[in-house]
Design a protein around this motif. Structure first.
Motif, mmCIF file in Angstrom:
data_model
loop_
_atom_site.group_PDB
_atom_site.id
_atom_site.type_symbol
_atom_site.label_atom_id
_atom_site.label_comp_id
_atom_site.label_asym_id
_atom_site.label_seq_id
_atom_site.Cartn_x
_atom_site.Cartn_y
_atom_site.Cartn_z
ATOM 1 N N MET A 3 4.845 43.552 -35.092
ATOM 2 C CA MET A 3 6.272 43.270 -35.275
ATOM 3 C C MET A 3 6.617 43.237 -36.763
ATOM 4 S SD MET A 3 8.395 40.081 -33.740
ATOM 5 C CE MET A 3 10.001 39.604 -34.395
ATOM 6 N N LYS A 4 5.727 42.647 -37.562
ATOM 7 C CA LYS A 4 5.944 42.610 -39.016
ATOM 8 C C LYS A 4 6.015 44.041 -39.566
ATOM 9 C CE LYS A 4 5.099 40.789 -43.393
ATOM 10 N NZ LYS A 4 5.630 41.789 -44.258
ATOM 11 N N ASN A 5 5.104 44.884 -39.090
ATOM 12 C CA ASN A 5 5.096 46.275 -39.543
ATOM 13 C C ASN A 5 6.460 46.924 -39.287
ATOM 14 O OD1 ASN A 5 4.837 49.264 -38.947
ATOM 15 N ND2 ASN A 5 2.832 48.905 -39.850
ATOM 16 N N LEU A 6 6.995 46.704 -38.089
ATOM 17 C CA LEU A 6 8.270 47.327 -37.752
ATOM 18 C C LEU A 6 9.426 46.701 -38.533
ATOM 19 C CD1 LEU A 6 7.854 47.961 -33.938
ATOM 20 C CD2 LEU A 6 7.692 49.594 -35.811
ATOM 21 N N PHE A 7 9.324 45.402 -38.827
ATOM 22 C CA PHE A 7 10.417 44.785 -39.593
ATOM 23 C C PHE A 7 10.412 45.189 -41.052
ATOM 24 C CE2 PHE A 7 13.562 42.407 -37.397
ATOM 25 C CZ PHE A 7 13.094 42.493 -36.098
ATOM 26 N N GLU A 8 9.239 45.522 -41.567
ATOM 27 C CA GLU A 8 9.221 46.101 -42.918
ATOM 28 C C GLU A 8 10.001 47.420 -42.876
ATOM 29 O OE1 GLU A 8 5.133 46.498 -44.135
ATOM 30 O OE2 GLU A 8 4.811 44.335 -43.984
ATOM 31 N N PHE A 9 9.764 48.161 -41.794
ATOM 32 C CA PHE A 9 10.491 49.427 -41.609
ATOM 33 C C PHE A 9 11.992 49.177 -41.517
ATOM 34 C CE2 PHE A 9 12.525 52.422 -38.694
ATOM 35 C CZ PHE A 9 12.245 53.636 -39.289
ATOM 36 N N PHE A 10 12.386 48.266 -40.620
ATOM 37 C CA PHE A 10 13.820 48.029 -40.405
ATOM 38 C C PHE A 10 14.486 47.516 -41.684
ATOM 39 C CE2 PHE A 10 12.550 47.342 -35.782
ATOM 40 C CZ PHE A 10 12.976 48.592 -35.408
ATOM 41 N N HIS A 11 13.794 46.640 -42.403
ATOM 42 C CA HIS A 11 14.376 46.113 -43.632
ATOM 43 C C HIS A 11 14.564 47.232 -44.652
ATOM 44 C CE1 HIS A 11 14.089 43.473 -47.432
ATOM 45 N NE2 HIS A 11 15.325 43.544 -47.023
ATOM 46 N N HIS A 12 13.557 48.074 -44.761
ATOM 47 C CA HIS A 12 13.632 49.188 -45.707
ATOM 48 C C HIS A 12 14.737 50.150 -45.332
ATOM 49 C CE1 HIS A 12 12.342 53.074 -47.520
ATOM 50 N NE2 HIS A 12 12.035 52.287 -48.530
ATOM 51 N N GLU A 13 14.932 50.359 -44.024
ATOM 52 C CA GLU A 13 15.852 51.394 -43.578
ATOM 53 C C GLU A 13 17.263 50.904 -43.273
ATOM 54 O OE1 GLU A 13 15.141 54.317 -44.043
ATOM 55 O OE2 GLU A 13 12.960 54.345 -44.174
ATOM 56 N N SER A 14 17.476 49.596 -43.305
ATOM 57 C CA SER A 14 18.853 49.111 -43.151
ATOM 58 C C SER A 14 19.676 49.716 -44.277
ATOM 59 C CB SER A 14 18.879 47.586 -43.248
ATOM 60 O OG SER A 14 20.226 47.148 -43.360
ATOM 61 N N SER A 35 2.876 33.218 -26.822
ATOM 62 C CA SER A 35 1.650 32.449 -27.094
ATOM 63 C C SER A 35 0.940 32.948 -28.352
ATOM 64 C CB SER A 35 0.710 32.501 -25.894
ATOM 65 O OG SER A 35 0.366 33.845 -25.639
ATOM 66 N N GLU A 36 1.045 34.246 -28.620
ATOM 67 C CA GLU A 36 0.403 34.779 -29.835
ATOM 68 C C GLU A 36 1.087 34.259 -31.089
ATOM 69 O OE1 GLU A 36 -0.749 38.885 -30.557
ATOM 70 O OE2 GLU A 36 -0.761 39.192 -28.390
ATOM 71 N N PHE A 37 2.414 34.174 -31.015
ATOM 72 C CA PHE A 37 3.169 33.654 -32.165
ATOM 73 C C PHE A 37 2.884 32.166 -32.336
ATOM 74 C CE2 PHE A 37 5.500 37.501 -31.150
ATOM 75 C CZ PHE A 37 5.821 37.999 -32.409
ATOM 76 N N ASP A 38 2.919 31.438 -31.188
ATOM 77 C CA ASP A 38 2.686 29.997 -31.253
ATOM 78 C C ASP A 38 1.309 29.692 -31.858
ATOM 79 O OD1 ASP A 38 5.116 29.245 -30.287
ATOM 80 O OD2 ASP A 38 4.480 29.110 -28.188
ATOM 81 N N ALA A 39 0.326 30.491 -31.466
ATOM 82 C CA ALA A 39 -1.039 30.240 -31.953
ATOM 83 C C ALA A 39 -1.134 30.384 -33.469
ATOM 84 C CB ALA A 39 -2.002 31.209 -31.274
ATOM 85 N N LEU A 40 -0.232 31.210 -34.036
ATOM 86 C CA LEU A 40 -0.267 31.409 -35.488
ATOM 87 C C LEU A 40 0.520 30.327 -36.234
ATOM 88 C CD1 LEU A 40 0.316 35.257 -35.740
ATOM 89 C CD2 LEU A 40 -1.725 34.037 -36.514
ATOM 90 N N ILE A 45 8.979 38.336 -29.199
ATOM 91 C CA ILE A 45 8.690 36.899 -29.202
ATOM 92 C C ILE A 45 8.626 36.360 -27.770
ATOM 93 C CG2 ILE A 45 9.587 34.626 -29.887
ATOM 94 C CD1 ILE A 45 10.528 35.918 -32.469
ATOM 95 N N LYS A 46 9.549 36.805 -26.934
ATOM 96 C CA LYS A 46 9.578 36.304 -25.558
ATOM 97 C C LYS A 46 8.313 36.716 -24.795
ATOM 98 C CE LYS A 46 12.394 36.621 -21.444
ATOM 99 N NZ LYS A 46 13.280 37.606 -20.807
ATOM 100 N N LYS A 47 7.935 37.964 -24.933
ATOM 101 C CA LYS A 47 6.823 38.457 -24.121
ATOM 102 C C LYS A 47 5.447 38.058 -24.648
ATOM 103 C CE LYS A 47 9.380 42.279 -22.184
ATOM 104 N NZ LYS A 47 9.474 43.713 -21.942
ATOM 105 N N PHE A 48 5.376 37.770 -25.927
ATOM 106 C CA PHE A 48 4.062 37.430 -26.500
ATOM 107 C C PHE A 48 4.125 36.099 -27.244
ATOM 108 C CE2 PHE A 48 4.155 41.994 -25.883
ATOM 109 C CZ PHE A 48 2.933 42.246 -25.282
ATOM 110 N N SER A 51 -2.613 42.792 -32.831
ATOM 111 C CA SER A 51 -1.886 41.539 -32.980
ATOM 112 C C SER A 51 -0.399 41.867 -32.911
ATOM 113 C CB SER A 51 -2.238 40.898 -34.329
ATOM 114 O OG SER A 51 -1.139 40.138 -34.789
ATOM 115 N N ILE A 52 0.285 41.340 -31.911
ATOM 116 C CA ILE A 52 1.707 41.657 -31.741
ATOM 117 C C ILE A 52 2.545 41.142 -32.929
ATOM 118 C CG2 ILE A 52 3.749 41.277 -30.274
ATOM 119 C CD1 ILE A 52 1.769 43.311 -29.109
ATOM 120 N N PRO A 53 2.290 39.920 -33.428
ATOM 121 C CA PRO A 53 3.054 39.502 -34.611
ATOM 122 C C PRO A 53 2.871 40.469 -35.792
ATOM 123 C CG PRO A 53 1.954 37.616 -33.636
ATOM 124 C CD PRO A 53 1.436 38.819 -32.910
ATOM 125 N N LYS A 54 1.666 40.996 -35.938
ATOM 126 C CA LYS A 54 1.413 41.935 -37.030
ATOM 127 C C LYS A 54 2.153 43.253 -36.810
ATOM 128 C CE LYS A 54 -2.488 43.278 -39.804
ATOM 129 N NZ LYS A 54 -3.910 43.620 -39.813
#
Lengths: 159, 416
Positions: B330-341, B407-412, B402-405, B325-328
């Motif tokens: 992406m969430k995984n990576l944003f947890e990383f980015f938030h932690h590492e900012s 439809s997956e985000f919209d579906a959620l 978001i741009k490339k996927f 799941s691309i949104p999932k």
């Protein structure tokens, strides 16, 4: 009054390091490491001691220590289990490993067992993506980790 | 496809020990090195077009030339071994299997830039690897390959290992220097014109472990030997990584310019379990995601990735199969980015957390279409308004997911 002083060995190491940097402040991270190895965590006494040693304020030491995730600002268990949760490990089953360890140890992520034997943490990328999932126990990487492998390791420790 | 320049000794048992390393050609470049002038070494590296392997791909020779010719201050070399970009695990191979190659590269580089003290900054988690390197340094001192008279050539050089303590941002060179000075790892403001880095106000070169490890080959064999590999603009080789849903994850040294899909299929053995490929994150988490149909024509060099709207970065490819799941992700990576900012700039400190929270809300089934617009708004706020490039690159990659996927985000986003 500070209740912490470097061991003789650390003191000697400190004197050696002094010669290897243009300024004393560079020794902050090495000193925090030495203190943590000696004491297990960075206590307020440690900060006060290092501040004196490095000619700065305890607040400055706290500011630095609190920036880096590997410095423990409170005591932790004898065995610190750190599960890598970043993408490559997540794709290879780190979530399943987390669920298993939470159940096995009876604690949540971020907690320690009552006997202070184990602390469970989730950490960001350990740089072990090619051998994912990776769990780090104290300082040792368990690569290509499986629940079975971890059970064997932890049961070995518990005895 | 595989070539062995940096990885030449990786498969030799005990090549991390000095006697085995010496038997296998380590420190072989010193003879030619010290027969050349410092300037001639810089010219050789310049000619080889050696590019930085840490992610940016800047020309190494250009970096070295920034050190002032006449300088009464000490000059420092700092080796960046903070490797913590998700999907990247290449430097540790050098640290583990051939630490003497790194030391040899440090000798070559220090001589070229006239530095007499080098620091190797290794991420805190790499305890095993730090011990390996310290052992190699100790061996080199004992054998007079480091110290007052390197290899008997009359050049003085000290090398000190410095451990980080768990902070992704310290891989950014100015944050690394702040950390080495004993401070919080906050990136510094960039200068208007090109200038060297500064360690306590002294001119300093910061290079990645793999870059330094590539230097001895060029010094020993000449720039032309290096130019024989790779493409015109990206010459030479790189340690490429494969991880995620791949049959044979690992590090493989390849010349630039090989086709990505061939690397995944032939060297990596294809997608794990024979599943269908969905996407590849080509150069560590901070590079734009590429859909399966986009990678057909891509070759592994800086130019091809750039033309296709992504980056070569660290060369650490994360392979995602059809089940992801691309949104999932992406969430995984944003947890990383938030932690590492690092928290120095408000847009980054807060923005990465907001995106993480909104993604959480969407994944919990409470998302609306407006949430996606909010994420894109936050991206505008992250982009170009901070001290270092962490926030802009986070913004770019969020937009690409978001741009490339979409439809997956919209579906959620079912709540309106």
């Amino acid at each position: 009054m500070s209740g912490f002083t470097f061991s003789k060995e650390n003191e000697k190491y400190f004197e050696n390091l002094l010669k290897r940097y243009p300024e004393k402040s560079s020794l902050t991270l090495p000193c925090l490491w030495m203190a943590q190895y000696q004491e297990g965590w960075i206590s307020p006494e440690v900060m006060e001691y290092l501040a004196n040693k490095l000619e700065t304020s305890p607040m400055e030491i706290y500011s630095v220590a609190s920036f880096y995730t590997m410095f423990n600002l409170k005591p932790i268990g004898t065995y610190h289990i750190q599960i890598c949760k970043t993408l490559s490990c997540a794709l290879r089953g780190s979530e399943q490993i987390k669920r298993h360890l939470v159940q096995k140890l009876g604690i949540n992520v971020g907690q320690s067992t009552k006997d202070m034997r184990f602390t469970l943490s989730e950490v960001e990328c350990l740089g072990s993506c090619g051998t994912a999932p990776c769990v780090c126990i104290n300082e040792d990487y368990v690569q290509n980790a499986t629940t079975q492998k971890l059970d064997e390791l932890l049961d070995g420790l518990s005895k | 496809m595989i070539v062995k320049i940096v990885s030449k000794n990786f498969d030799i048992p005990n090549a991390h020990l000095l006697d085995v390393a010496l038997q296998n050609g380590r420190y072989g470049s010193l003879k030619r090195l010290f027969s050349l002038s410092s300037q001639a070494v810089i010219d050789e590296i310049d000619k080889s077009k050696l590019r930085g392997k840490g992610g940016g791909g800047a020309l190494t020779g250009e970096k070295w030339k920034l050190i002032p010719k006449e300088c009464d201050k000490p000059i420092y070399l700092v080796v960046n071994g903070d490797e913590s970009e998700p999907g990247t695990f290449k430097d540790r191979q050098i640290l583990e299997f051939d630490p003497h190659l790194l030391i040899e590269g440090i000798i070559c580089t220090s001589y070229a830039i006239k530095s007499h003290h080098a620091y190797i900054y290794i991420r805190g988690e790499y305890v095993f690897w730090a011990k390996r390197v310290q052992n190699a340094i100790d061996e080199a001192y004992k054998a007079n390959l480091l110290g007052a008279n390197v290899g008997g050539y009359g050049y003085a050089l000290d090398v000190t290992l410095h451990r980080g303590a768990g902070a992704y941002i310290c891989g950014e060179k100015s944050a690394l220097l702040e950390s080495l000075e004993g401070k919080r790892g906050h990136p510094r403001l960039k200068p208007q014109a090109k200038e060297p880095e500064w360690f306590f106000g002294n001119p300093t070169v910061v290079n990645n472990v793999e870059t330094i490890a590539s230097v001895p080959f060029i010094v020993e064999n000449g720039a032309d030997a290096y130019l024989a590999y790779g493409t015109e603009k990206s010459p030479g080789t790189m340690l490429f990584g494969l991880s995620g849903h791949i049959e044979k994850p690992g590090i493989y040294e390849l010349p630039y310019g090989v086709k990505m899909i061939e690397v995944i299929e032939q060297i990596g053995g294809g997608v794990l379990g024979g599943k269908k490929l969905k996407a590849v994150i080509p150069g560590g988490a901070s590079s734009h995601i590429l859909k399966a149909d986009e990678i057909e024509s891509i070759t592994l060099d800086y130019e091809s990735l750039k033309e296709n709207g992504s980056e070569l970065g660290t060369g650490g490819m994360i392979v995602l199969d059809e089940s992801v799941s691309i949104p999932k992700a992406m969430k995984n990576l944003f947890e990383f980015f938030h932690h590492e900012s690092c928290g120095q700039c408000t847009p980054c400190r807060e923005g990465t957390g907001w995106v993480d929270k909104i993604l959480g809300k969407i994944l919990d089934g409470n998302g609306t279409k407006k949430d996606l617009e909010t994420i894109l708004d936050v991206c505008d706020m992250l982009d170009g308004k901070t001290i270092c490039v962490f926030a802009p690159s986070v913004a770019y990659i969020a937009r690409s997911y978001i741009k490339k996927f979409r439809s997956e985000f919209d579906a959620l986003c079912t709540k309106g």
